[in-house]
Design an enzyme around this catalytic site. Sequence first.
Site, PDB file in Angstrom:
ATOM      1  N   GLN A 114       0.852  -1.197   0.000  1.00 13.73           N
ATOM      2  CA  GLN A 114       0.000   0.000   0.000  1.00 13.73           C
ATOM      3  C   GLN A 114       0.883   1.240   0.000  1.00 13.73           C
ATOM      4  O   GLN A 114       0.397   2.356  -0.109  1.00 13.73           O
ATOM      5  CB  GLN A 114      -0.893   0.030   1.234  1.00 13.73           C
ATOM      6  CG  GLN A 114      -1.812  -1.174   1.362  1.00 13.73           C
ATOM      7  CD  GLN A 114      -2.493  -1.218   2.715  1.00 13.73           C
ATOM      8  OE1 GLN A 114      -3.576  -0.656   2.915  1.00 13.73           O
ATOM      9  NE2 GLN A 114      -1.840  -1.884   3.661  1.00 13.73           N
ATOM     10  N   HIS A 154      -1.437   1.400  -4.300  1.00 14.72           N
ATOM     11  CA  HIS A 154      -1.822   2.819  -4.152  1.00 14.72           C
ATOM     12  C   HIS A 154      -0.932   3.745  -4.962  1.00 14.72           C
ATOM     13  O   HIS A 154      -0.854   4.936  -4.676  1.00 14.72           O
ATOM     14  CB  HIS A 154      -1.790   3.217  -2.659  1.00 14.72           C
ATOM     15  CG  HIS A 154      -2.853   2.525  -1.862  1.00 14.72           C
ATOM     16  ND1 HIS A 154      -2.855   2.463  -0.493  1.00 14.72           N
ATOM     17  CD2 HIS A 154      -3.954   1.839  -2.248  1.00 14.72           C
ATOM     18  CE1 HIS A 154      -3.920   1.792  -0.075  1.00 14.72           C
ATOM     19  NE2 HIS A 154      -4.586   1.389  -1.121  1.00 14.72           N
TER      20      HIS A 154
HETATM   21  P1  OAD Z   1      -1.456   2.980   9.054  1.00 13.92           P
HETATM   22  O1  OAD Z   1      -0.757   4.191   9.586  1.00 13.92           O
HETATM   23  O2  OAD Z   1      -2.960   2.942   9.041  1.00 13.92           O
HETATM   24  O3  OAD Z   1      -0.987   1.700   9.908  1.00 13.92           O
HETATM   25  C1  OAD Z   1       0.385   1.484  10.132  1.00 13.92           C
HETATM   26  C2  OAD Z   1       0.492   0.203  10.935  1.00 13.92           C
HETATM   27  O4  OAD Z   1       1.868  -0.109  11.078  1.00 13.92           O
HETATM   28  C3  OAD Z   1      -0.099   0.330  12.335  1.00 13.92           C
HETATM   29  O5  OAD Z   1      -0.953  -0.770  12.575  1.00 13.92           O
HETATM   30  C4  OAD Z   1       1.133   0.291  13.255  1.00 13.92           C
HETATM   31  O6  OAD Z   1       0.873  -0.414  14.460  1.00 13.92           O
HETATM   32  C5  OAD Z   1       2.091  -0.516  12.411  1.00 13.92           C
HETATM   33  N1  OAD Z   1       3.508  -0.284  12.687  1.00 13.92           N
HETATM   34  C6  OAD Z   1       4.095   0.839  13.159  1.00 13.92           C
HETATM   35  N2  OAD Z   1       5.433   0.653  13.238  1.00 13.92           N
HETATM   36  C7  OAD Z   1       5.686  -0.614  12.778  1.00 13.92           C
HETATM   37  C8  OAD Z   1       6.851  -1.398  12.603  1.00 13.92           C
HETATM   38  N3  OAD Z   1       8.075  -0.926  12.915  1.00 13.92           N
HETATM   39  N4  OAD Z   1       6.725  -2.663  12.107  1.00 13.92           N
HETATM   40  C9  OAD Z   1       5.509  -3.162  11.802  1.00 13.92           C
HETATM   41  N5  OAD Z   1       4.346  -2.467  11.940  1.00 13.92           N
HETATM   42  C10 OAD Z   1       4.455  -1.214  12.428  1.00 13.92           C
HETATM   43  O7  OAD Z   1      -0.884   2.694   7.603  1.00 13.92           O
HETATM   44  P2  OAD Z   1      -1.496   1.716   6.519  1.00 13.92           P
HETATM   45  O8  OAD Z   1      -2.156   0.542   7.147  1.00 13.92           O
HETATM   46  O9  OAD Z   1      -0.412   1.436   5.541  1.00 13.92           O
HETATM   47  O10 OAD Z   1      -3.840   4.981   1.580  1.00 13.92           O
HETATM   48  O11 OAD Z   1      -2.600   2.652   5.810  1.00 13.92           O
HETATM   49  C11 OAD Z   1      -3.253   2.115   4.672  1.00 13.92           C
HETATM   50  C12 OAD Z   1      -3.590   3.245   3.747  1.00 13.92           C
HETATM   51  O12 OAD Z   1      -4.277   4.302   4.458  1.00 13.92           O
HETATM   52  C13 OAD Z   1      -2.385   3.939   3.151  1.00 13.92           C
HETATM   53  O13 OAD Z   1      -1.864   3.238   2.054  1.00 13.92           O
HETATM   54  C14 OAD Z   1      -2.987   5.253   2.708  1.00 13.92           C
HETATM   55  C15 OAD Z   1      -3.831   5.574   3.934  1.00 13.92           C
HETATM   56  O14 OAD Z   1      -4.980   6.283   3.575  1.00 13.92           O
HETATM   57  C16 OAD Z   1      -3.990   5.991   0.661  1.00 13.92           C
HETATM   58  O15 OAD Z   1      -3.401   7.034   0.804  1.00 13.92           O
HETATM   59  C17 OAD Z   1      -4.906   5.651  -0.448  1.00 13.92           C
END
Ligand code: OAD
Length: 245
Positions: free
Chosen positions: A103, A121
């Site tokens: 993503q 994305h």
């Molecule tokens: P989020 O910010 O929603 O989630 C990030 C996740 O990574 C959280 O669950 C954290 O707990 C976890 N995390 C943080 N540090 C970490 C580490 N060192 N190792 C593993 N996990 C860790 O980001 P996404 O899930 O990627 O879309 O968000 C999905 C989409 O929402 C993005 O692609 C973007 C946003 O809207 C668009 O812009 C279309």
Amino acid sequence: MDVVIPQELIERLAAARRVAVLTGAGISAESGIPTFRDALTGLWAHYDPQELATPEGFARNPKLVWEWYAERRARIAGVQPNPGHAALAALEKRYEHFTLVTQNIDSLHQRAGSRAVVELHGNIARVKCSREETIVSEYPDDESPPRCPCGAWLRPDVVWFGEMLPADALARAETAAEHCEMFLSIGTSAQVYPAAELPLRALSAGATVVEINPERTALTRHAHFSLPGAAGVVLPQLLQRLASA
Ligand code: OAD
């Protein structure tokens, strides 16, 4: 702190021939790129996503949106892939069928050496015409945002809220989820669809679902294995255990 990786998981990974991975912003966190939803450090903590990452926000204030992405692009250019990205690039080499669906828009998987990367994305490094949708590689920087030769504004080639995902990328991701034996969900809060549906598709197709995330997410209760740690710590450990399996 070492995360306990169950031997059963290692054995299933060692026996698997088809692996699919979904990554989110969390895998780039250890490279210094803010995630979206981490309360304090997350990108959305300081900006209203509806103002910046939407076609309406861009139409309202193209200069603000263009410059916000330019700032993120510059930040990304200054960081390196971390051991989590490197471990996934190494993992890919072990499997006949390996698909990495991300993503993220930061190219860090490709820079770490991953080859089969599906960008759900888009990618912040690419720029396209906001009218024709064609990718533009050379453009003048005398305006912000610059214009396409057709006269329309240029914009980042990323998926904004409310926009469709690239159909071919989504189709490849869904096929990988439906045909894999192991599905790893890494560094994503599993809140944004249709990406968040991929692990559930894998689950209903009979795959083993593994989550790597320091926090619990909407997926955690569905996962066969949930490794509560940072991707940059857990993935190298997992690779090491696989090497001696
Ligand atoms: P989020 O910010 O929603 O989630 C990030 C996740 O990574 C959280 O669950 C954290 O707990 C976890 N995390 C943080 N540090 C970490 C580490 N060192 N190792 C593993 N996990 C860790 O980001 P996404 O899930 O990627 O879309 O968000 C999905 C989409 O929402 C993005 O692609 C973007 C946003 O809207 C668009 O812009 C279309």
